[in-house]
Design an enzyme around this catalytic site. Structure first.
Site, PDB file in Angstrom:
ATOM      1  N   THR A 211      76.435  30.802  20.866  1.00  0.00           N
ATOM      2  CA  THR A 211      76.847  30.647  19.467  1.00  0.00           C
ATOM      3  C   THR A 211      78.134  31.424  19.237  1.00  0.00           C
ATOM      4  OG1 THR A 211      74.554  30.401  18.825  1.00  0.00           O
ATOM      5  CG2 THR A 211      76.110  30.980  17.066  1.00  0.00           C
TER       6      THR A 211
ATOM      7  N   CYS B 138      90.467  53.316  30.709  1.00  0.00           N
ATOM      8  CA  CYS B 138      89.453  53.116  31.739  1.00  0.00           C
ATOM      9  C   CYS B 138      89.538  54.200  32.801  1.00  0.00           C
ATOM     10  CB  CYS B 138      89.639  51.773  32.413  1.00  0.00           C
ATOM     11  SG  CYS B 138      90.274  50.529  31.315  1.00  0.00           S
TER      12      CYS B 138
ATOM     13  N   ASN C  34      99.797  47.721  30.833  1.00  0.00           N
ATOM     14  CA  ASN C  34      99.158  48.498  29.775  1.00  0.00           C
ATOM     15  C   ASN C  34      99.469  49.988  29.843  1.00  0.00           C
ATOM     16  OD1 ASN C  34      97.422  47.668  32.077  1.00  0.00           O
ATOM     17  ND2 ASN C  34      96.105  49.292  31.325  1.00  0.00           N
TER      18      ASN C  34
ATOM     19  N   SER D 128      93.328  39.371  23.877  1.00  0.00           N
ATOM     20  CA  SER D 128      92.204  40.074  23.264  1.00  0.00           C
ATOM     21  C   SER D 128      92.543  40.453  21.825  1.00  0.00           C
ATOM     22  CB  SER D 128      91.910  41.332  24.090  1.00  0.00           C
ATOM     23  OG  SER D 128      90.915  42.101  23.457  1.00  0.00           O
ATOM     24  N   GLY D 129      91.549  40.386  20.940  1.00  0.00           N
ATOM     25  CA  GLY D 129      91.778  40.650  19.523  1.00  0.00           C
ATOM     26  C   GLY D 129      92.150  42.077  19.190  1.00  0.00           C
ATOM     27  N   HIS D 130      91.514  43.034  19.854  1.00  0.00           N
ATOM     28  CA  HIS D 130      91.657  44.426  19.393  1.00  0.00           C
ATOM     29  C   HIS D 130      92.951  45.105  19.806  1.00  0.00           C
ATOM     30  CE1 HIS D 130      90.449  46.937  22.998  1.00  0.00           C
ATOM     31  NE2 HIS D 130      90.087  45.741  23.411  1.00  0.00           N
TER      32      HIS D 130
ATOM     33  N   GLN E 225      98.256  42.823  26.618  1.00  0.00           N
ATOM     34  CA  GLN E 225      99.167  43.771  25.967  1.00  0.00           C
ATOM     35  C   GLN E 225     100.329  43.084  25.270  1.00  0.00           C
ATOM     36  OE1 GLN E 225      99.117  47.147  25.536  1.00  0.00           O
ATOM     37  NE2 GLN E 225      97.138  47.322  26.518  1.00  0.00           N
TER      38      GLN E 225
ATOM     39  N   GLY F 199      89.229  40.472  26.477  1.00  0.00           N
ATOM     40  CA  GLY F 199      90.199  40.272  27.542  1.00  0.00           C
ATOM     41  C   GLY F 199      89.584  40.352  28.930  1.00  0.00           C
TER      42      GLY F 199
HETATM   43  C1  LIG Z   1      92.703  46.062  27.094  1.00  0.00           C
HETATM   44  C2  LIG Z   1      93.111  45.240  28.264  1.00  0.00           C
HETATM   45  C3  LIG Z   1      92.198  44.363  28.885  1.00  0.00           C
HETATM   46  C4  LIG Z   1      90.757  44.292  28.473  1.00  0.00           C
HETATM   47  O1  LIG Z   1      90.573  43.686  27.229  1.00  0.00           O
HETATM   48  P1  LIG Z   1      89.155  43.932  26.460  1.00  0.00           P
HETATM   49  O2  LIG Z   1      89.234  43.016  25.283  1.00  0.00           O
HETATM   50  O3  LIG Z   1      89.138  45.366  26.085  1.00  0.00           O
HETATM   51  O4  LIG Z   1      88.104  43.539  27.421  1.00  0.00           O
HETATM   52  C5  LIG Z   1      92.655  43.598  29.932  1.00  0.00           C
HETATM   53  N1  LIG Z   1      93.924  43.655  30.354  1.00  0.00           N
HETATM   54  C6  LIG Z   1      94.835  44.465  29.772  1.00  0.00           C
HETATM   55  C7  LIG Z   1      96.242  44.469  30.274  1.00  0.00           C
HETATM   56  C8  LIG Z   1      94.461  45.289  28.726  1.00  0.00           C
HETATM   57  O5  LIG Z   1      95.350  46.102  28.178  1.00  0.00           O
END
Ligand SMILES: *Cc1c(COP(=O)(O)O)cnc(C)c1O
Length: 392
Positions: free
Chosen positions: A238, A326, A152, A200-202, A180, A72
């Site tokens: 890649t 963070c 977030n 973002s995947g996680h 989010q 993200g």
């Molecule tokens: C977690 C988060 C990100 C960052 O994503 P990463 O994949 O961890 O770099 C950016 N914006 C928001 C709102 C998030 O919650």
């Protein structure tokens, strides 16, 4: 051993077993480089295409509008820096909000050093952007509006449709950090007039280190990384094939179960919020009461330190957060809580609890009991609380 009650799903989520299972073959037998010509490579190529299709479909986008990134933060950086540079001949003014993730805020600060001007919009006491203020902030030289889909920390959802319409009317690019929100609330990029979207995947039970930027067709945006021809020549390197496959599986899973999962989360979230507000005095809920992420609860407890609370919850096997991942480790109060108008001392006593589908009512009963005990204990050691009680 104590049961682990993981309530920090806004920081990251557990990778779903089906996701891990889907990824493994792309480390082992299907290890080919998607750019090669032999049939081994075709397997990887096909898997990347399928994941891209799944993701595009989830957003109502076209497959060629999805560009994979390493998460993200990278997508946010790309969207802002490239849009600023690519459209600077039209103007150098950008509008964002005071409650964005640091991936947006720190990128904006960097752009300011490069000669761009950034307006940081205020939010109301619930963390919602004021459309009237946004309208007033727009100038002839405004080239980009970036407003997050959902916050977030406090979970508040923004009026994305109205912002998208306003941006489209004025011919201004609209980016949203939907990290989010993606997989947690339905999002259709066309309907909402979104030009760029980060995810973002996680944050949806996928792997870490993989994300994407949606870039609307026809938008002239410079490449992020120069090199090979991957990602339509806009993001060389890649492909992270196992990560992309895992992300695709996570999206498939999240969208198939969205309604059921989020209605369960919403119900438990409200149960948690009601009990905490009712049973622990001098407590407030941060963020909008209803227009918030289904799994987010964020409280401020007067007269205590969020950090001490987290440590004591951890001793009971409960994982929470005092702000965003963070900002933990620093003693500065969260910029989001300050932006919604909380005084420093109250912002300091904040706790974010974010649920997932595995959390049960019994888990939350345990959490509430522990919270009551710990908050009372911490307050009993606070001179401020003692003073407050004496004067009451
Ligand atoms: C977690 C988060 C990100 C960052 O994503 P990463 O994949 O961890 O770099 C950016 N914006 C928001 C709102 C998030 O919650």
């Amino acid at each position: 051993m104590k049961k682990l009650i993981y309530l920090d799903n806004a920081a990251t989520t557990k990778t779903a077993p089906q996701v891990v299972e889907a990824m493994i073959p792309y480390f082992t037998e299907h290890f080919g480089n998607p750019s090669s010509v032999y049939s081994l490579a075709a397997e990887s190529r096909k898997a990347v295409t399928e994941a891209r299709e799944t993701i595009a479909k989830a957003l109502g986008a076209a497959t060629e509008e999805i560009y994979f990134t390493a998460g993200g933060s990278e997508a946010d950086n790309w969207a802002l820096k490239a849009a600023a540079e690519s459209y600077s001949s039209k103007g150098k003014h950008i509008i964002t909000t005071k409650i964005e993730h640091h991936a947006i805020l720190h990128t904006c600060e960097w752009l300011e050093k490069k000669g761009f001007e950034v307006t940081y919009l205020n939010v109301d006491e619930n963390g919602v952007v004021k459309l009237e203020e946004l309208r007033r902030a727009v100038r002839p030289d405004t080239i980009l509006i970036s407003v997050m889909y959902a916050n977030n920390e406090i979970g508040t959802l923004q009026p994305i449709r109205e912002i998208g319409e306003l941006a489209r009317e004025r011919g201004i690019l609209f980016h949203t950090d939907a990290v989010q929100a993606f997989g947690h609330v339905p999002i259709q990029v066309e309907e909402l007039h979104i030009d760029m979207l980060s995810a973002s995947g996680h944050k949806l039970n996928g792997p870490k280190g993989i994300g994407f930027l949606y870039i609307r067709k026809g938008l002239k945006l410079r490449s992020l990384i120069h090199g090979g021809a991957q990602e339509r020549k806009r993001r060389a390197g890649t492909e992270n094939v196992p990560g992309i496959v895992g992300f695709g599986k996570a999206v498939e899973r999240a969208f198939a179960s969205m309604e059921e999962r989020t209605s369960q989360e919403r119900e438990l979230r409200d149960y948690l919020i009601d009990r905490v507000l009712k049973e622990i005095p001098y407590t407030r809920l941060n963020g909008h009461r209803t227009s918030r992420l289904p799994n987010n609860a964020n409280f401020s407890f007067q007269f205590i330190e969020g950090e001490s609370l987290l440590i004591m919850l951890d001793m009971e096997g409960i994982c929470g957060s005092s702000g965003s991942a963070c900002t933990s480790g620093s003693l500065d109060p969260s910029h989001v809580l300050l932006a919604v108008g909380l005084p420093h001392e109250i912002a300091h006593g904040s706790l974010r609890l974010t649920l997932n589908e595995e959390i049960t009512r019994e888990d939350l009963d345990f959490v509430v009991e522990q919270l009551k005990r710990i908050v009372e204990h911490l307050r009993s050691m606070s001179p401020l609380y003692e003073d407050f009680m004496r004067r009451r």
